[in-house]
Design an enzyme around this catalytic site. Sequence first.
Site, PDB file in Angstrom:
ATOM      1  N   GLU A  27       0.774  -1.232   0.000  1.00 56.99           N
ATOM      2  CA  GLU A  27       0.000   0.000   0.000  1.00 56.99           C
ATOM      3  C   GLU A  27       0.810   1.289   0.000  1.00 56.99           C
ATOM      4  O   GLU A  27       0.670   2.129   0.899  1.00 56.99           O
ATOM      5  CB  GLU A  27      -0.970   0.003   1.190  1.00 56.99           C
ATOM      6  CG  GLU A  27      -1.989  -1.112   1.106  1.00 56.99           C
ATOM      7  CD  GLU A  27      -3.011  -1.066   2.238  1.00 56.99           C
ATOM      8  OE1 GLU A  27      -2.835  -0.272   3.180  1.00 56.99           O
ATOM      9  OE2 GLU A  27      -3.979  -1.834   2.171  1.00 56.99           O
ATOM     10  N   GLU A  73      -6.279  -8.021  -0.253  1.00 51.63           N
ATOM     11  CA  GLU A  73      -6.990  -7.817   1.007  1.00 51.63           C
ATOM     12  C   GLU A  73      -8.453  -7.498   0.724  1.00 51.63           C
ATOM     13  O   GLU A  73      -8.767  -6.750  -0.202  1.00 51.63           O
ATOM     14  CB  GLU A  73      -6.387  -6.658   1.815  1.00 51.63           C
ATOM     15  CG  GLU A  73      -4.978  -6.884   2.313  1.00 51.63           C
ATOM     16  CD  GLU A  73      -4.490  -5.711   3.166  1.00 51.63           C
ATOM     17  OE1 GLU A  73      -5.345  -4.923   3.641  1.00 51.63           O
ATOM     18  OE2 GLU A  73      -3.275  -5.580   3.341  1.00 51.63           O
TER      19      GLU A  73
END
Length: 688
Positions: free
Chosen positions: A462, A566
């Site tokens: 991320e 995710e």
Amino acid sequence: MADARKEGSPSKARPRPKSGEDGRKPRASNERKSKSTSRSPVKKTTSRSPVKKTAVPIAQSSSTSNNSSQALSSDALAKLDAANEKSAAAVAKEREKREKREKAKELEVKHREKVTAGRVLKEKYTRRKEGREKRRVVSGPLLEEGRGRRGGFFGDPKGRRKFGRGTWLLIGLVVLLLIILIPVGVVVAGKNKSGSSSPSTSGTPSNSNLNGINANDIPPAAKGSILDPFTWHDTTDFNVTYTNATVGGLPIMGLNSTWDDTARANNHTPPLNQSWTYGPTAPVRGVNLGGWLSLEPFITPSLFDSYQASMNIVDEYTLTQHLGATQAAQTLEAHYATFVTEQTFADIRAAGLDHVRIPYSYWAITTYPGDPYVPKISWRYLLRGIEWARKHGLRVNLDLHALPGSQNGWNHSGRQGAIGWLNGTDGALNAQRSLDLHTQLAAFFAQPRYENVLAFYGLVNEPRMTRLLEADVLAWTTSAVQIVRQNGIKAFVVFADGFLGLSNWQGKLQGIPGLVLDAHQYVIFNQAQIAFPHQNKLDFACSGWTSQTEASMNPATGFGPTLCGEWSQADTDCAPSLNNVNVGSRWTGTLNTGDPSTQILTPSCPPNAGACDCTPANADPASYSDAYKTWLLRNAEAQMDSFEQGWGWFYWTWVTETAVQWSWRDGMVLLIQDLSGKIDNDGRHVHQ
């Protein structure tokens, strides 16, 4: 952990009603094709066949992959392997001695039967030779090979008293002194240096594989270091014979020199030593081990909840800074040893999952001046976790979750606040540090032992590309891929979408082979999407994410190979500390970050939800209505189906302490998380 958070907020996604940071502008419900609410969200009819290989294959297995025992590194372990050969001879010799002792004991018993009744007879022990050459222990279970109790002779076959009364009194006095002094010595020393350990009665690991290992065999320079197994909290399944050998500058201490790649996750997935053809016909069905080696407060609130809000203990940086080096090391190693065990991997396999994503942080490898993090201890737990995954046939996605300086400013990057990677005063320095880390990591994981079990190699979790220069991130990614490939990594290399949105990756990095785009998909971190009623959330999963994934898989409209690293079935952001420690939620309009550009002080629950209250979401799951549990299950199934239009998915996360809707394990118990509709009794992946 998750994606698309705003500055100062640890949330995973940002609202973009006009031009949101995550690049995923929410569509109005009439702009999407809504799928029927009565249909099962899983519509595919193609079954997974591990034999058919028509898509892009994973890197080929080594030529020796069918062997159950392979060499780790001939250069690094040659001496140790030689020691193993010597130990085999020692084992045989010791076995012969033991057999002789057993025969002698039988004769002694027969002789004692003839001795006059009433005489006091003592059991005969044999003293083993001191300084015997030590063997390299493999996973610690070899102590039965002749390593008996130490002692002398306290009786003879004829039943005669060997010592006088004075001698026995002296022995009793010595024993009494030992009983008093040994515990004192242990407390003072803090470690058991006797070379043995016994089963624990206090809940700590027994570390029985240290039995028979002499602490004096640890070189003086290594005593008390991370290479000294007598300092380890848990030695279960570690090789505790000392070695300072390294690969890529990273220690192999704790690894065994053999491994077995013949296991498979289930009967219809290929064993590790056979290739897996990734794609919609054979998608990944995996889970994250979040909160283990990279802390996240909402997953393990017990590590954070005992502190006053004024102390500002909000992430791993502030926690370790507060605890200090010694206590931080003790606290976190105990967490590493207990939060995930071998049973975790066995349970993941039993749940029907076939891959595991393991987040870890840069301080597993090294730390830098000013860092309070616990250095290097988590490295050996990462290596042990990979070996446990191998044992249970689970392929691994290595996820470097935290880089020097923080790549996103969220708590799960180690330090909440400013982004110091590719940004700020030390941005360039930290970018180079992270490339240096990949030089070491790639060299280590390019060893033959990881060729089959390591399916995906992640560059960074991320990166917040909405706050970073896109050109800088692309240049860094290109350099990182080159380093990884030059050092021999054959696994697919995973890079993150950076919250730009899947459609914005068409034409970027497409000329580099072996890359996979990773998107983290959550509706609850987007202010507009979290307000969707339940049916709209299902529709968005069925149509919105499905169409996005299909477009991303087509190089003409997206990047190409795409997976979801995710996702969660939670329908609120109410889990305590999910949006940062001591910060509220979008759902209730209490997301008070202290920053007017990121705070959300107006409730974001659906219009028909009544009062925007987190009490139902955080209630005892036993109180969930059947209708709500059914919706949670359908929400999960719809998302799985959407992501399986690409390369598959990894759920966030396997287990939490209290946040049930984020725990796959607890969801199965509640019957709100289930793969039975997608995997038959033999483990074969099927689409409904």
